[in-house]
Design a protein around this motif. Structure first.
Motif, short mmCIF file in Angstrom:
data_model
loop_
_atom_site.label_atom_id
_atom_site.label_comp_id
_atom_site.label_asym_id
_atom_site.label_seq_id
_atom_site.Cartn_x
_atom_site.Cartn_y
_atom_site.Cartn_z
N ALA A 86 0.85 -1.19 0.00
CA ALA A 86 0.00 0.00 0.00
C ALA A 86 0.88 1.23 0.00
CB ALA A 86 -0.93 0.01 1.22
N LEU A 87 0.46 2.25 -0.76
CA LEU A 87 1.17 3.53 -0.75
C LEU A 87 0.62 4.36 0.40
CD1 LEU A 87 3.32 5.22 -2.22
CD2 LEU A 87 1.43 6.28 -3.51
N ILE A 88 1.49 4.68 1.36
CA ILE A 88 1.09 5.34 2.60
C ILE A 88 1.74 6.73 2.67
CG2 ILE A 88 1.14 5.19 5.12
CD1 ILE A 88 -0.54 3.01 3.88
N LYS A 89 0.99 7.67 3.19
CA LYS A 89 1.53 9.00 3.48
C LYS A 89 1.57 9.19 4.99
CE LYS A 89 0.87 13.95 2.69
NZ LYS A 89 0.03 14.99 2.04
N ALA A 90 2.74 9.57 5.50
CA ALA A 90 2.91 9.87 6.92
C ALA A 90 3.07 11.38 7.07
CB ALA A 90 4.12 9.16 7.47
N THR A 91 2.32 11.96 7.98
CA THR A 91 2.40 13.40 8.24
C THR A 91 2.77 13.62 9.69
OG1 THR A 91 0.68 13.80 6.58
CG2 THR A 91 1.15 15.58 8.12
N LEU B 211 5.99 3.18 -0.04
CA LEU B 211 5.29 1.98 -0.47
C LEU B 211 5.59 0.88 0.54
CD1 LEU B 211 3.52 0.63 -2.63
CD2 LEU B 211 5.63 -0.04 -3.81
N VAL B 212 4.60 0.58 1.37
CA VAL B 212 4.75 -0.43 2.41
C VAL B 212 4.45 -1.80 1.81
CG1 VAL B 212 3.90 -1.25 4.63
CG2 VAL B 212 4.18 1.21 4.22
N LYS B 213 5.44 -2.67 1.82
CA LYS B 213 5.31 -4.00 1.23
C LYS B 213 5.24 -5.06 2.32
CE LYS B 213 7.96 -2.71 -2.91
NZ LYS B 213 9.13 -3.04 -3.76
N GLY B 214 5.02 -6.29 1.90
CA GLY B 214 5.05 -7.41 2.83
C GLY B 214 3.81 -7.54 3.69
N LEU B 215 2.70 -6.91 3.28
CA LEU B 215 1.47 -7.03 4.06
C LEU B 215 0.92 -8.45 3.93
CD1 LEU B 215 -0.26 -3.65 3.07
CD2 LEU B 215 1.11 -4.15 5.12
N THR B 216 0.43 -8.97 5.02
CA THR B 216 -0.14 -10.31 5.01
C THR B 216 -1.61 -10.24 4.62
OG1 THR B 216 -0.70 -10.16 7.36
CG2 THR B 216 1.45 -11.11 6.79
N THR C 172 -5.10 0.65 10.33
CA THR C 172 -5.35 -0.74 9.96
C THR C 172 -5.81 -0.82 8.51
OG1 THR C 172 -5.92 -1.37 12.23
CG2 THR C 172 -6.68 -2.82 10.46
N VAL C 173 -5.14 -1.66 7.77
CA VAL C 173 -5.52 -1.89 6.38
C VAL C 173 -5.82 -3.37 6.21
CG1 VAL C 173 -4.11 0.02 5.54
CG2 VAL C 173 -3.14 -2.28 5.58
N THR C 174 -6.72 -3.68 5.28
CA THR C 174 -7.07 -5.07 5.01
C THR C 174 -6.58 -5.42 3.62
OG1 THR C 174 -9.03 -4.87 6.40
CG2 THR C 174 -8.93 -6.75 4.90
N ASN C 175 -5.71 -6.42 3.55
CA ASN C 175 -5.06 -6.79 2.31
C ASN C 175 -5.69 -8.06 1.72
OD1 ASN C 175 -2.88 -6.94 0.29
ND2 ASN C 175 -2.24 -8.74 1.46
#
Length: 770
Positions: free
Chosen positions: A67-72, A106-111, A132-135
């Protein structure tokens, strides 16, 4: 060739999917009792300045393990001042600064399933936030329900630009293949040619002039991959001499930052296959030459998959892949013709946020509008072209008055569209000069005959795949035991067609164009269809639970979802109605009527009709393209107050008004309406209706089953004898349609509807007992 637009200059995307999480953690407790109101406000602002956002999709619909994540964070915090964990994995190194306190990674390796991402600043502030994201697997499904079976993989048959094929995974039910990247160039002769060596530019390479005046090579990067059992392809301008490998923070310099998402055409035969081609070519000179990226999936082509929920899912997953690969587009417009037009409308409406504008031609409201009006028309065709004495009493003019079509040819041509609801191969139907024969049970040749439904012959196959618009969408309609199967072991998709209480020819009767005897004969004889589309003497009764789910899922277009806040440009492209055409203008007006019904008006829709017969106004017309682009750009630049709909309405260009074009492309500004000879545009392009509208039904054509009311002589503008009134009551023992009321089971759209596996907004579990 020239770009019409300035290149993207860091604008935020209007359609990115965002979730903001409040700061949590033990240290946050110390901030709940500040010494003063000022310090409390400062602490609250600091907490709010720490967030995680999903840029590539909705958090509940992540796919492919990333998932492409933005941190602020508060301004001034350097990258070494925070840590981001995805489960037990430290993913901080994936993030790149894009502004003061803003990072993208780009956060990889999500289960598979739920994943928690935690942002922890290490500056002493102690502010922690989580997301929380659902992959889901890249092969799907996410919310379209159990994958349809059987399913024929055609991935290895799809041709790539250089003539090669994708390298498929053998015996993979998910139709997977290795991702492929190629390059093509536009030649000075006006065609795309495979560029086998990007470092060696050919002599016939065409150039494009950007708005800045810079000339750049017309070279296109073509990326092809498999997503959700279909094949996705993405194209954009790419300069191999200057561009690095694309990423969300390293975009190809000649891309204008905008995305066109194309849907294909057709519907008939669109079941049980992955598709060997795109109905909308990603190598689209119109958009690529203007700097746009183009994307689609084989399952966005209704000829491969006539299922709008699947279309919504593959669009979501393909756009997510695109964003993770290239970054968030400034806006995404959807473009389509015919089946691609109604799919564009349905996906834009049921899945708000995927698209920012709708640019279509030759539309219908949905595939159901063709099928259901076709079923009514087929009933009338069977009656009028039959051998009964009562049918012979109707003149051609009376047949047209009853049916609503321009003539009998148009009636039969539209009735033949019922073939997409008919699973029985080889069925014969009355023919008419100048029209192809009725064609039921259409399959793509890739589906073996042994897998096809066939209730006839010496060895009937009731367990075979049923080739209908209902069975392709069985996860929404639901299934039941097939009552025509002697073994009672097979199932069929529940059907919504219902004509109980429908008074065919009511408008013609009240206008004095047919007699009371003809009206009674017709309605006594017209009949209905059984679950296999066999004509039967009794009226059809649709399944009301299936109807409710069809409304909720947007399989019948609502107009009250995402479309309420989008600019919509509707061009006609096909407008002849006195021939065998089945692209009727009433279908455009039905879309408008649904928008009005849902939102109070259709001010966000512009309708253009007409033009030369050889080149009618369409999404390929330069004036239409320029007008819609201007509309999209004005909305993008509008940072003023108000809702998305407010901006759509106030940013309409002066040229974005209803009207029609004559044969010389002279524009006649005029509010477009349904009718014949009642306006300048309708004199040039008369627009007719259909049998259900002539029976008193709404122009919106969005009522499956009408509420019934008792028969009353006061409802008619003609007089029935007592004997005729008694006969009328025998024909309609439960009463006739009360069109002043909503339809039975008619309900609102559920945005982002799910039929599983996702539990979010789930409207149905097709595996439940019917």
């Amino acid at each position: 060739m020239r770009f019409p637009l300035a290149a993207l200059a860091g604008r935020a995307a209007s359609a990115s999917f965002t979730i903001l999480l409040a700061a949590t953690g033990a240290s946050a407790l110390a901030l709940t009792a500040p010494a003063s109101a000022a310090s409390a406000a400062s602490a609250a602002a600091e907490r709010d300045s720490v967030s995680l956002q999903v840029l590539s999709s909705k958090p509940e619909y992540v796919s492919g393990g990333s998932a492409l994540i933005k941190a602020t964070l508060p301004p001034g915090i350097a990258k070494q001042g925070f840590t981001i964990m995805a489960g037990r994995n430290d993913v901080t190194s994936a993030f790149t600064a894009v502004g003061d306190g803003e990072y993208i990674g780009l956060v990889k390796g999500l289960t598979e399933g739920a994943n928690t991402i935690v942002l922890t600043p290490s500056t002493g502030r102690g502010l922690t936030t989580s997301l929380t994201v659902t992959n889901y697997p890249i092969s799907g499904p996410m919310f379209s329900g159990p994958p349809i079976q059987p399913f024929i993989c055609q991935t290895g048959s799809l041709s790539l630009p250089d003539g090669s094929k994708l390298q498929t995974t053998p015996n993979d039910p998910n139709c997977s293949a290795a991702t492929n990247v190629q390059f093509v160039y536009r030649s000075t002769k006006g065609s795309f040619v495979a560029l086998r060596d990007p470092k060696s530019l050919p002599a016939d390479l065409a150039m494009i002039t950007k708005p800045s005046g810079e000339k750049v090579p017309y070279i296109v990067r073509v990326e092809t991959t498999t997503i959700d059992r279909g094949v996705s392809q993405m194209t954009m301008l790419f300069d191999p001499s200057r561009d690095a490998e694309p990423s969300p923070t390293a975009r190809p310099r000649n891309w204008n930052g905008r995305l066109v998402y194309g849907h294909g055409t057709g519907c008939v035969g669109g079941w049980y296959i992955s598709g060997a081609g795109f109905g909308y070519s990603p190598l689209n000179d119109t958009w690529l030459s203007r700097g746009y990226a183009v994307a689609t999936n084989t399952l966005n082509h209704p000829t491969n998959s006539c299922n709008p929920v699947v279309a919504g899912e593959v669009t979501s997953m393909t756009k997510e892949y695109f964003i993770k690969r290239y970054g968030v587009p400034a806006y995404t417009m959807t473009v389509g013709t015919s089946g691609g037009a109604y799919t564009s409308l349905q996906v834009a409406d049921a899945f708000p946020g995927l698209f920012d504008g709708v640019f279509i031609d030759a539309t219908f409201p949905d595939a159901l509008a063709i099928a259901m009006s076709g079923m009514d028309a087929h009933l009338l065709s069977n009656y009028f072209l039959g051998a009964s004495a009562s049918a012979a009493s109707f003149t051609p003019a009376q047949q047209a008055a009853v049916s609503g079509y321009a003539n009998t040819m148009a009636l039969v041509a539209n009735g033949n569209q019922m073939g997409r609801t008919d699973p029985v191969p080889g069925r014969l139907a009355p023919t008419y000069p100048g029209i192809a024969n009725y064609n039921p049970a259409v399959f793509n040749a890739a589906v073996p005959a042994s897998l096809r439904y066939n209730p006839n012959g010496p060895t009937p196959n009731f367990a075979g795949a049923r080739p209908t618009v209902f069975d392709e969408n069985v996860n929404v309609y639901g299934r039941a035991k097939n009552p025509l199967d002697p073994s009672q072991s097979s199932t069929y998709a529940l059907r919504p067609f219902d004509n109980a209480g429908v008074q065919y020819g009511l408008a013609a009767l009240n206008a004095g164009r047919i007699t009371t005897t003809q009206f009674l004969d017709l309605n006594e004889s017209v009949g209905g269809f059984d679950t296999d589309a066999n004509p039967v003497p009794t009226r059809s009764i649709g399944n009301t639970s299936a109807m409710r789910r069809v409304y909720q899922a947007g399989v019948m277009l609502s107009g009250g979802g995402g479309l309420a806040s989008l600019p919509i440009m509707d061009t006609t492209a096909i407008y002849g109605e006195n021939n065998s055409n089945y692209h009727m203008q009433w279908e455009h007006f039905a879309v408008r009527a649904r928008l009005v019904e849902a939102n109070g008006n259709a001010d966000n829709q512009v309708m253009w009709r007409g033009g030369p017969v050889s080149a009618p106004v369409s999404t390929g017309t330069p004036l239409a393209i320029a007008t819609f682009e201007q509309w999209m750009e004005k909305i993008l630049a509008d940072t003023g107050p108000g809702s998305a709909r407010d901006k759509v309405l106030r940013d309409k260009p002066s040229a974005a008004v209803d009207g029609c074009f004559d044969a010389s492309m002279r524009f006649i500004p005029e509010t477009q309406t349904l009718g014949v000879n009642n306006s300048t545009c309708n004199t040039m392009f008369p627009s007719y209706s259909n049998a259900r509208i002539q029976a008193g039904g709404p122009l919106a054509a969005n009522v499956f089953k009408c509420e019934l009311k008792a028969i009353s002589a006061a409802d008619y503008q003609v007089a029935f004898t007592p004997a005729e009134m008694a006969r009328l009551r025998r024909i309609f023992p439960s009463g006739t349609c009360d069109w002043s009321k909503p339809g039975v089971s008619q309900t609102r759209l559920v945005p982002w509807p799910s039929v599983g596996p996702s539990p979010v907004h789930q409207i149905f579990d097709v595996n439940a007992v019917q």
